[in-house]
Design a protein around this motif. Structure first.
Motif, PDB file in Angstrom:
ATOM      1  N   UNK A   1      17.434  14.738  77.893  1.00 28.90           N
ATOM      2  CA  UNK A   1      16.934  13.358  77.836  1.00 28.90           C
ATOM      3  C   UNK A   1      15.439  13.306  77.547  1.00 28.90           C
ATOM      4  N   UNK A   2      14.706  14.317  78.020  1.00 26.77           N
ATOM      5  CA  UNK A   2      13.250  14.296  77.856  1.00 26.77           C
ATOM      6  C   UNK A   2      12.817  14.379  76.401  1.00 26.77           C
ATOM      7  N   UNK A   3      13.638  14.954  75.533  1.00 22.63           N
ATOM      8  CA  UNK A   3      13.205  15.148  74.149  1.00 22.63           C
ATOM      9  C   UNK A   3      13.041  13.828  73.399  1.00 22.63           C
ATOM     10  N   UNK A   4      14.049  12.952  73.340  1.00 20.24           N
ATOM     11  CA  UNK A   4      13.797  11.650  72.710  1.00 20.24           C
ATOM     12  C   UNK A   4      12.853  10.772  73.534  1.00 20.24           C
ATOM     13  N   UNK A   5      12.929  10.861  74.851  1.00 19.53           N
ATOM     14  CA  UNK A   5      12.103   9.995  75.687  1.00 19.53           C
ATOM     15  C   UNK A   5      10.622  10.341  75.593  1.00 19.53           C
ATOM     16  N   UNK A   6      10.290  11.625  75.636  1.00 22.63           N
ATOM     17  CA  UNK A   6       8.888  12.020  75.542  1.00 22.63           C
ATOM     18  C   UNK A   6       8.309  11.650  74.181  1.00 22.63           C
ATOM     19  N   UNK A   7       9.128  11.720  73.145  1.00 26.21           N
ATOM     20  CA  UNK A   7       8.687  11.327  71.805  1.00 26.21           C
ATOM     21  C   UNK A   7       8.262   9.859  71.806  1.00 26.21           C
ATOM     22  N   UNK A   8       8.998   9.034  72.515  1.00 29.72           N
ATOM     23  CA  UNK A   8       8.670   7.605  72.599  1.00 29.72           C
ATOM     24  C   UNK A   8       7.465   7.385  73.498  1.00 29.72           C
ATOM     25  N   UNK A   9       7.438   8.043  74.643  1.00 31.77           N
ATOM     26  CA  UNK A   9       6.385   7.797  75.626  1.00 31.77           C
ATOM     27  C   UNK A   9       4.997   8.145  75.092  1.00 31.77           C
ATOM     28  N   UNK A  10       4.914   9.139  74.239  1.00 29.75           N
ATOM     29  CA  UNK A  10       3.611   9.519  73.695  1.00 29.75           C
ATOM     30  C   UNK A  10       3.001   8.394  72.871  1.00 29.75           C
TER      31      UNK A  10
END
Length: 225
Positions: free
Chosen positions: A193-202
């Motif tokens: 889950x962190x892979x798409x989410x971290x891309x957005x959060x940055x």
């Protein structure tokens, strides 16, 4: 043989990651038992997955407990709000199915309730990770989650797919009694889950003043690596 047991060995790192996933899942499940704490536990699950599992910073229990305490109030309010609204929507869908199943009005209402349930699910994909990362008021968190759910709709679909895949794995584990699947499914899903989410959060991280070590090297926060 010494190379095999070296902590920098790829196999040992993989085993260490699997161990951390197992520990994280157990902690998460224990903290979900009171039900009312599911929101805070889910927020901590994501935080540990991003910081410890993905970026190899700190330790599972240390970061889980720290995030749980810090974000308990916001996470619990959001979780109870989502849970109550979702239960009401499901109840209304069932009620309509029983009383107006054959009518056009019944089908229309059921469709509206289902759409609202999907709407809530899309927002829920973002709200707990955002709570784990941003120091914002609850209203700001909800508005940002709503915006991202539709601004990054393809990412939202991928996040929902990850959650559904986790639910399927847990279901398979329950009907087959394969405990090892159940033991790793939540933490593994959260890690992915962190892979798409971290891309957005940055994209929404506030700019910070650069910080430097005594030697003059810039200190880069773990979430910006």
């Amino acid at each position: 043989m010494e190379k095999f047991f070296n902590s920098d060995n790829g196999v040992m790192r993989a085993l260490s990651k699997l161990f951390d996933m197992g520990v994280l899942t157990l902690i998460y499940l224990v903290f979900c038992i009171p039900v009312v704490t599911i929101g805070a536990a889910t927020t901590s699950l994501y935080y540990v997955s991003a910081k410890v599992l993905r970026h190899n910073r700190s330790y599972v229990w240390t970061e889980f407990w720290s995030s749980f305490k810090m974000n308990f109030a916001q996470s619990t309010v959001v979780w109870l709000l989502i849970a109550v609204i979702s239960l009401l929507l499901v109840f209304n869908m069932q009620l309509v199915g029983v009383t107006d199943a054959a009518s056009a009005k019944g089908g229309y209402l059921a469709g509206v309730y289902f759409a609202m349930l999907i709407f809530i699910s899309c927002i829920s994909c973002y709200v707990f990770p955002f709570i784990s990362r941003f120091s914002m008021k609850l209203g700001q968190i909800l508005r940002l989650s709503l915006y991202c759910a539709f601004r990054h709709f393809l990412h939202t679909l991928s996040l929902i797919a990850i959650v559904v895949a986790m639910a399927v794995l847990i279901y398979v584990a329950m009907i087959t009694n394969i405990i090892i699947i159940f033991l790793f499914a939540p933490a593994l899903a959260s890690f992915v889950y962190t892979f798409p989410m971290e891309h957005i959060m940055k994209k929404y991280m506030p700019k910070e003043e650069p910080k430097y070590t005594e030697e003059g090297e810039e200190i880069i926060p773990w979430y910006n690596e």
